[in-house]
Design an enzyme around this catalytic site. Sequence first.
Site, PDB file in Angstrom:
ATOM      1  NE  ARG A 133     -24.766 -38.414 -10.130  1.00  0.00           N
ATOM      2  CZ  ARG A 133     -25.524 -38.711  -9.064  1.00  0.00           C
ATOM      3  NH1 ARG A 133     -25.374 -39.866  -8.444  1.00  0.00           N
ATOM      4  NH2 ARG A 133     -26.400 -37.858  -8.620  1.00  0.00           N
ATOM      5  NE  ARG A 177     -29.641 -34.410  -5.827  1.00  0.00           N
ATOM      6  CZ  ARG A 177     -28.652 -34.798  -6.621  1.00  0.00           C
ATOM      7  NH1 ARG A 177     -28.079 -33.943  -7.437  1.00  0.00           N
ATOM      8  NH2 ARG A 177     -28.272 -36.043  -6.619  1.00  0.00           N
TER       9      ARG A 177
HETATM   10  P1  ADP Z   1     -25.313 -42.086  -5.296  1.00  0.00           P
HETATM   11  O1  ADP Z   1     -26.036 -43.173  -6.040  1.00  0.00           O
HETATM   12  O2  ADP Z   1     -25.103 -42.399  -3.846  1.00  0.00           O
HETATM   13  O3  ADP Z   1     -25.904 -40.729  -5.512  1.00  0.00           O
HETATM   14  P2  ADP Z   1     -23.191 -42.554  -7.274  1.00  0.00           P
HETATM   15  O4  ADP Z   1     -22.914 -44.007  -7.175  1.00  0.00           O
HETATM   16  O5  ADP Z   1     -23.973 -42.075  -8.440  1.00  0.00           O
HETATM   17  O6  ADP Z   1     -23.837 -42.007  -5.895  1.00  0.00           O
HETATM   18  O7  ADP Z   1     -21.782 -41.793  -7.221  1.00  0.00           O
HETATM   19  C1  ADP Z   1     -21.707 -40.368  -7.309  1.00  0.00           C
HETATM   20  C2  ADP Z   1     -20.492 -39.977  -8.157  1.00  0.00           C
HETATM   21  O8  ADP Z   1     -19.292 -40.296  -7.447  1.00  0.00           O
HETATM   22  C3  ADP Z   1     -20.384 -40.702  -9.482  1.00  0.00           C
HETATM   23  O9  ADP Z   1     -19.831 -39.814 -10.416  1.00  0.00           O
HETATM   24  C4  ADP Z   1     -19.431 -41.871  -9.204  1.00  0.00           C
HETATM   25  O10 ADP Z   1     -18.695 -42.255 -10.365  1.00  0.00           O
HETATM   26  C5  ADP Z   1     -18.518 -41.278  -8.147  1.00  0.00           C
HETATM   27  N1  ADP Z   1     -18.089 -42.246  -7.126  1.00  0.00           N
HETATM   28  C6  ADP Z   1     -18.802 -43.273  -6.605  1.00  0.00           C
HETATM   29  N2  ADP Z   1     -18.095 -43.928  -5.653  1.00  0.00           N
HETATM   30  C7  ADP Z   1     -16.894 -43.268  -5.561  1.00  0.00           C
HETATM   31  C8  ADP Z   1     -15.724 -43.460  -4.749  1.00  0.00           C
HETATM   32  N3  ADP Z   1     -15.661 -44.433  -3.840  1.00  0.00           N
HETATM   33  N4  ADP Z   1     -14.710 -42.595  -4.924  1.00  0.00           N
HETATM   34  C9  ADP Z   1     -14.776 -41.581  -5.842  1.00  0.00           C
HETATM   35  N5  ADP Z   1     -15.851 -41.361  -6.632  1.00  0.00           N
HETATM   36  C10 ADP Z   1     -16.897 -42.193  -6.498  1.00  0.00           C
HETATM   37  P1  ADP Z   2     -28.982 -39.242  -5.668  1.00  0.00           P
HETATM   38  O1  ADP Z   2     -28.699 -40.620  -5.172  1.00  0.00           O
HETATM   39  O2  ADP Z   2     -27.855 -38.615  -6.355  1.00  0.00           O
HETATM   40  O3  ADP Z   2     -29.609 -38.359  -4.636  1.00  0.00           O
HETATM   41  P2  ADP Z   2     -31.333 -40.257  -7.049  1.00  0.00           P
HETATM   42  O4  ADP Z   2     -31.179 -40.624  -8.462  1.00  0.00           O
HETATM   43  O5  ADP Z   2     -31.448 -41.312  -6.038  1.00  0.00           O
HETATM   44  O6  ADP Z   2     -30.123 -39.278  -6.753  1.00  0.00           O
HETATM   45  O7  ADP Z   2     -32.597 -39.301  -6.881  1.00  0.00           O
HETATM   46  C1  ADP Z   2     -32.811 -38.195  -7.736  1.00  0.00           C
HETATM   47  C2  ADP Z   2     -34.103 -37.489  -7.327  1.00  0.00           C
HETATM   48  O8  ADP Z   2     -35.220 -38.384  -7.502  1.00  0.00           O
HETATM   49  C3  ADP Z   2     -34.190 -37.050  -5.874  1.00  0.00           C
HETATM   50  O9  ADP Z   2     -33.571 -35.800  -5.642  1.00  0.00           O
HETATM   51  C4  ADP Z   2     -35.708 -36.994  -5.679  1.00  0.00           C
HETATM   52  O10 ADP Z   2     -36.266 -35.851  -6.282  1.00  0.00           O
HETATM   53  C5  ADP Z   2     -36.179 -38.204  -6.488  1.00  0.00           C
HETATM   54  N1  ADP Z   2     -36.221 -39.426  -5.647  1.00  0.00           N
HETATM   55  C6  ADP Z   2     -35.456 -40.538  -5.786  1.00  0.00           C
HETATM   56  N2  ADP Z   2     -35.769 -41.447  -4.866  1.00  0.00           N
HETATM   57  C7  ADP Z   2     -36.760 -40.907  -4.098  1.00  0.00           C
HETATM   58  C8  ADP Z   2     -37.492 -41.355  -2.970  1.00  0.00           C
HETATM   59  N3  ADP Z   2     -37.276 -42.561  -2.402  1.00  0.00           N
HETATM   60  N4  ADP Z   2     -38.437 -40.523  -2.452  1.00  0.00           N
HETATM   61  C9  ADP Z   2     -38.687 -39.327  -2.995  1.00  0.00           C
HETATM   62  N5  ADP Z   2     -38.013 -38.839  -4.050  1.00  0.00           N
HETATM   63  C10 ADP Z   2     -37.061 -39.611  -4.611  1.00  0.00           C
END
Ligand code: ADP
Ligand code: ADP
Length: 225
Positions: A133, A177
Amino acid sequence: MASTHPVYLLFIGPPGAGKGTQAAMLEKELGLKQVSSGDLFRENLKNQTELGVLAKSYMDRGELVPDALTIRMVQDRMQRPDCARGAILDGFPRTLQQASALDAMLAAQGSQISLAPVLTVDDDELIARLTGRRVCRNCGATYHVQFNPPRSEGVCDACGGELYQRSDDSPETVHNRLYVYYKQTSPLIGYYYAHGLTTFIDGSQAIEVVRQALLDAIQPALAVQ
Ligand code: ADP
Ligand code: ADP
Ligand code: ZN
């Protein structure tokens, strides 16, 4: 969208499931503000607020930021005028305590959650997505080096900003995570299932296919508001 009541969608799924990618696309399509708790923490950190600095210590370890701080931050954000029509909550709630606080807040304003789509993706795919990502330092847009590359390497298509790799997207932190997700957040699936609010979407499909599946699930829920 004909609805006059605010509409609240909440996207549930492990880190890397595509919540942020989908929420950003549907924000425009549905006219509902994307509220991402992770983005709010990162914005706080960028501005070196006390909350941001405190949150960083949890985020770096892949742990959840304490509920009280998280709930207050998201509630404040949801009171802003751009959420008057509702919001797509991406990454919040992540614990049962956060879910009850959200229910109480919405009930107090006479509204409720419309739908809680659950994006399912296997761990191997999640690890590949998270470690590849890239995020725009300027506008927060999300890319993937292989699955969703920007037109020009290292540069945001939307704003020309510099792309970087989140420090918590390292292989070591990613494993914790995922553990934290299954232990602390996945119980929310049962919570919302019991309220008849879940809809399960195969998040391993291509971005565009997932987008259409989400829209197909969401549109009927909006129509009955
Ligand atoms: P989340 O918010 O659930 O953590 P993201 O939307 O940031 O996930 O997506 C995680 C990574 O996967 C990003 O690098 C994004 O570009 C990629 N990604 C998101 N959806 C898809 C998909 N359907 N297929 C392949 N890669 C994806
Ligand atoms: P992803 O979707 O890839 O897990 P996020 O950007 O949503 O990543 O979250 C990154 C980090 O921010 C989490 O690992 C946590 O430390 C913190 N975080 C985000 N949302 C929450 C929440 N609702 N409660 C507690 N911690 C959070
Ligand atoms: Zn950008």
